[in-house]
Scaffold this motif. Structure first.
Motif, PDB file in Angstrom:
ATOM      1  N   ASN A  70       0.838  -1.205   0.000  1.00 16.88           N
ATOM      2  CA  ASN A  70       0.000   0.000   0.000  1.00 16.88           C
ATOM      3  C   ASN A  70       0.874   1.257   0.000  1.00 16.88           C
ATOM      4  O   ASN A  70       2.080   1.185   0.188  1.00 16.88           O
ATOM      5  N   ASP A  73       1.737   5.124  -4.086  1.00 21.62           N
ATOM      6  CA  ASP A  73       1.861   6.472  -4.657  1.00 21.62           C
ATOM      7  C   ASP A  73       3.082   7.202  -4.086  1.00 21.62           C
ATOM      8  O   ASP A  73       3.584   8.138  -4.690  1.00 21.62           O
ATOM      9  N   ALA A  99      -4.516   2.795  -1.519  1.00 18.06           N
ATOM     10  CA  ALA A  99      -5.860   2.601  -0.940  1.00 18.06           C
ATOM     11  C   ALA A  99      -6.679   3.875  -0.897  1.00 18.06           C
ATOM     12  O   ALA A  99      -7.886   3.841  -1.107  1.00 18.06           O
ATOM     13  N   ASN A 100      -6.047   5.018  -0.623  1.00 16.30           N
ATOM     14  CA  ASN A 100      -6.918   6.193  -0.455  1.00 16.30           C
ATOM     15  C   ASN A 100      -7.403   6.785  -1.764  1.00 16.30           C
ATOM     16  O   ASN A 100      -8.448   7.421  -1.799  1.00 16.30           O
ATOM     17  N   ASN A 142      -0.791   2.450  11.148  1.00 18.63           N
ATOM     18  CA  ASN A 142      -0.815   3.562  10.184  1.00 18.63           C
ATOM     19  C   ASN A 142      -0.469   3.170   8.741  1.00 18.63           C
ATOM     20  O   ASN A 142      -0.209   4.033   7.902  1.00 18.63           O
ATOM     21  N   GLY A 144      -2.467   1.749   6.646  1.00 21.57           N
ATOM     22  CA  GLY A 144      -3.625   1.945   5.762  1.00 21.57           C
ATOM     23  C   GLY A 144      -4.632   0.803   5.786  1.00 21.57           C
ATOM     24  O   GLY A 144      -5.443   0.669   4.867  1.00 21.57           O
ATOM     25  N   LYS A 145      -4.624   0.003   6.853  1.00 20.47           N
ATOM     26  CA  LYS A 145      -5.529  -1.158   6.932  1.00 20.47           C
ATOM     27  C   LYS A 145      -6.998  -0.733   6.834  1.00 20.47           C
ATOM     28  O   LYS A 145      -7.766  -1.295   6.063  1.00 20.47           O
ATOM     29  N   SER A 146      -7.361   0.268   7.655  1.00 21.00           N
ATOM     30  CA  SER A 146      -8.767   0.685   7.674  1.00 21.00           C
ATOM     31  C   SER A 146      -9.153   1.323   6.342  1.00 21.00           C
ATOM     32  O   SER A 146     -10.273   1.144   5.863  1.00 21.00           O
ATOM     33  N   THR A 147      -8.218   2.046   5.738  1.00 15.80           N
ATOM     34  CA  THR A 147      -8.488   2.652   4.424  1.00 15.80           C
ATOM     35  C   THR A 147      -8.730   1.564   3.379  1.00 15.80           C
ATOM     36  O   THR A 147      -9.638   1.674   2.547  1.00 15.80           O
ATOM     37  N   GLY A 165      -2.206   3.839  15.710  1.00 17.49           N
ATOM     38  CA  GLY A 165      -3.010   3.521  16.888  1.00 17.49           C
ATOM     39  C   GLY A 165      -4.453   3.981  16.812  1.00 17.49           C
ATOM     40  O   GLY A 165      -5.097   4.160  17.833  1.00 17.49           O
ATOM     41  N   VAL A 166      -4.980   4.189  15.608  1.00 14.10           N
ATOM     42  CA  VAL A 166      -6.365   4.669  15.468  1.00 14.10           C
ATOM     43  C   VAL A 166      -7.360   3.531  15.743  1.00 14.10           C
ATOM     44  O   VAL A 166      -8.274   3.683  16.539  1.00 14.10           O
ATOM     45  N   THR A 167      -7.174   2.402  15.089  1.00  7.79           N
ATOM     46  CA  THR A 167      -8.068   1.263  15.317  1.00  7.79           C
ATOM     47  C   THR A 167      -7.682   0.601  16.639  1.00  7.79           C
ATOM     48  O   THR A 167      -6.547   0.163  16.807  1.00  7.79           O
TER      49      THR A 167
HETATM   50  N1  LIG Z   1      -0.433   8.449   0.469  1.00 10.44           N
HETATM   51  C1  LIG Z   1      -1.223   7.457   0.868  1.00 10.44           C
HETATM   52  N2  LIG Z   1      -1.798   7.517   2.081  1.00 10.44           N
HETATM   53  C2  LIG Z   1      -2.601   6.513   2.446  1.00 10.44           C
HETATM   54  C3  LIG Z   1      -2.854   5.397   1.617  1.00 10.44           C
HETATM   55  N3  LIG Z   1      -3.680   4.550   2.281  1.00 10.44           N
HETATM   56  C4  LIG Z   1      -3.928   5.117   3.478  1.00 10.44           C
HETATM   57  N4  LIG Z   1      -3.292   6.308   3.589  1.00 10.44           N
HETATM   58  C5  LIG Z   1      -3.302   7.231   4.728  1.00 10.44           C
HETATM   59  O1  LIG Z   1      -2.622   6.635   5.817  1.00 10.44           O
HETATM   60  C6  LIG Z   1      -3.169   7.074   7.059  1.00 10.44           C
HETATM   61  C7  LIG Z   1      -3.494   5.888   7.927  1.00 10.44           C
HETATM   62  O2  LIG Z   1      -4.566   5.158   7.374  1.00 10.44           O
HETATM   63  P1  LIG Z   1      -5.433   4.120   8.231  1.00 10.44           P
HETATM   64  O3  LIG Z   1      -6.322   3.397   7.273  1.00 10.44           O
HETATM   65  O4  LIG Z   1      -6.059   4.774   9.397  1.00 10.44           O
HETATM   66  O5  LIG Z   1      -4.283   3.144   8.746  1.00 10.44           O
HETATM   67  P2  LIG Z   1      -4.400   1.885   9.731  1.00 10.44           P
HETATM   68  O6  LIG Z   1      -3.419   0.883   9.248  1.00 10.44           O
HETATM   69  O7  LIG Z   1      -5.816   1.445   9.835  1.00 10.44           O
HETATM   70  O8  LIG Z   1      -3.888   2.539  11.092  1.00 10.44           O
HETATM   71  P3  LIG Z   1      -4.115   2.031  12.621  1.00 10.44           P
HETATM   72  O9  LIG Z   1      -5.564   1.698  12.788  1.00 10.44           O
HETATM   73  O10 LIG Z   1      -3.688   3.213  13.420  1.00 10.44           O
HETATM   74  O11 LIG Z   1      -3.207   0.871  12.800  1.00 10.44           O
HETATM   75  C8  LIG Z   1      -4.373   7.938   6.686  1.00 10.44           C
HETATM   76  O12 LIG Z   1      -3.970   9.303   6.714  1.00 10.44           O
HETATM   77  C9  LIG Z   1      -4.698   7.496   5.273  1.00 10.44           C
HETATM   78  O13 LIG Z   1      -5.342   8.499   4.518  1.00 10.44           O
HETATM   79  C10 LIG Z   1      -2.228   5.362   0.320  1.00 10.44           C
HETATM   80  O14 LIG Z   1      -2.379   4.434  -0.486  1.00 10.44           O
HETATM   81  N5  LIG Z   1      -1.433   6.420   0.010  1.00 10.44           N
END
Ligand SMILES: Nc1nc2c(ncn2[C@@H]2O[C@H](COP(=O)(O)OP(=O)(O)OP(=O)(O)O)[C@@H](O)[C@H]2O)c(=O)[nH]1
Ligand SMILES: [Mg+2]
Length: 301
Positions: A70, A73, A99-100, A142, A144-147, A165-167
């Protein structure tokens, strides 16, 4: 030769990278894995080594696995292609996505469906009709799992924020009649046999800001960037960097460079001194937002 203060300060990276609650998260994860048919491990395309869990293979021996690179970009495109090839050559399904912006999400969905067809076939042979496949989305904080989950499900069910640490808890989200995904809290595993891995996780914002020395981390990032992506740093900060590998490895020179960057960018406290915290945060943020261009910190062998 006696070690001076600057060298002492930057000699070793020391931060408590393994917060106490991770041990509990790990225990729950191992328990949950027993229910899981498919593990989708999300890696950061900029650091596929540091972001990969070294023990996961042990726990998913009999399960299907997909590796997702992920944030591609932000990573160097050629390196990402090399990484996808590397994993495929090692017999692991791998795919690069953003993902985003949802780039690659359809292909990932297709891949999950393909693997699911196999899983469903297996259950049908055992006489289990109407089985719902359980997939776990796994990865460091961080990444991007949730994204990824929100993009796959087309809903904003999982909370997303740009900090580790969001989730806090697992959550099931159905993406098709016979597939549900488990979102999980980010998992850091004790594996830092070398500091380079810890640093790479800090550079990409997987280790919480409170657990690290921002100035130290930014210093090492700047040193790494000027040695590997010199022109990217020059154009970002409009500076000229010496063309001399000895200097680029000299900590004094890196501090001097950082101070020049601070002066050029208004990172000054009253009295004209350098605002080390401000310039350090700026360098880290610039890297995390891709302002130096697309950069991969770890390449396949
Ligand atoms: N540039 C970029 N940012 C991304 C991408 N996917 C996710 N993000 C960003 O990464 C950040 C973390 O995304 P989350 O989906 O909250 O990550 P997570 O893995 O669920 O994080 P935790 O729950 O804290 O473990 C956010 O600001 C998203 O917008 C991507 O493909 N490219
Ligand atoms: Mg999350």
């Amino acid at each position: 030769m006696e070690e001076n203060n600057t060298e002492k300060k930057f000699r070793s990276a020391s931060f408590s990278w393994y917060p106490g609650h991770m041990a509990k998260t790990k225990r729950h994860m191992i328990e949950d894995l027993k229910l899981i048919d498919l593990v989708v491990e999300i890696l950061d395309a900029r650091i596929p080594v540091a972001s990969r869990n070294p023990d996961l293979a042990h726990y998913v021996k009999n399960k299907r696995q997909i590796i997702v690179l992920n944030k591609s970009d932000l990573a160097d495109e050629n390196s990402t292609n090399d990484w996808v090839k590397y994993f495929r050559n090692n017999g692991i399904n791998a795919i690069a996505i953003e993902a985003n912006s949802k780039k690659g999400i359809n292909q990932l969905l297709k891949l999950i469906n393909l693997v699911n067809t196999d899983i469903q076939k297996k259950y049908k042979q055992k006489g289990r009709i109407g089985y719902v496949t359980k997939a776990m989305i796994f990865g460091i904080p961080n990444v991007g799992k949730s994204t990824v989950i929100n993009s796959l499900s087309g809903k904003k069910t999982a909370k997303v924020e740009n900090r580790p640490g969001v989730t806090k808890q697992k959550q099931w989200i159905r993406i098709a009649d016979n597939i549900q995904l488990m979102d999980t809290p980010g998992m850091l595993w004790p594996k830092f046999e070398n500091e380079k891995i810890a640093m790479n996780l800090a550079f990409t914002n997987s280790i919480g800001q409170n657990a690290m020395d921002t100035e130290e981390v930014a210093f090492y990032l700047l040193k790494l960037l000027v040695n590997n992506y010199k022109s990217n740093v020059e154009s970002r900060y409009n500076i000229v960097i010496a063309d001399d590998s000895n200097l680029l490895n000299d900590n004094f020179y890196i501090v001097e460079l950082r101070d020049n960057i601070a002066k050029n960018n208004g990172c000054i406290v009253s009295g004209g001194n350098i605002d080390e915290t401000k310039v350090s945060n700026m360098i880290l943020n610039d890297f995390q937002l891709g302002k130096f261009g697309r950069i991969t910190l770890e390449k396949p062998e």
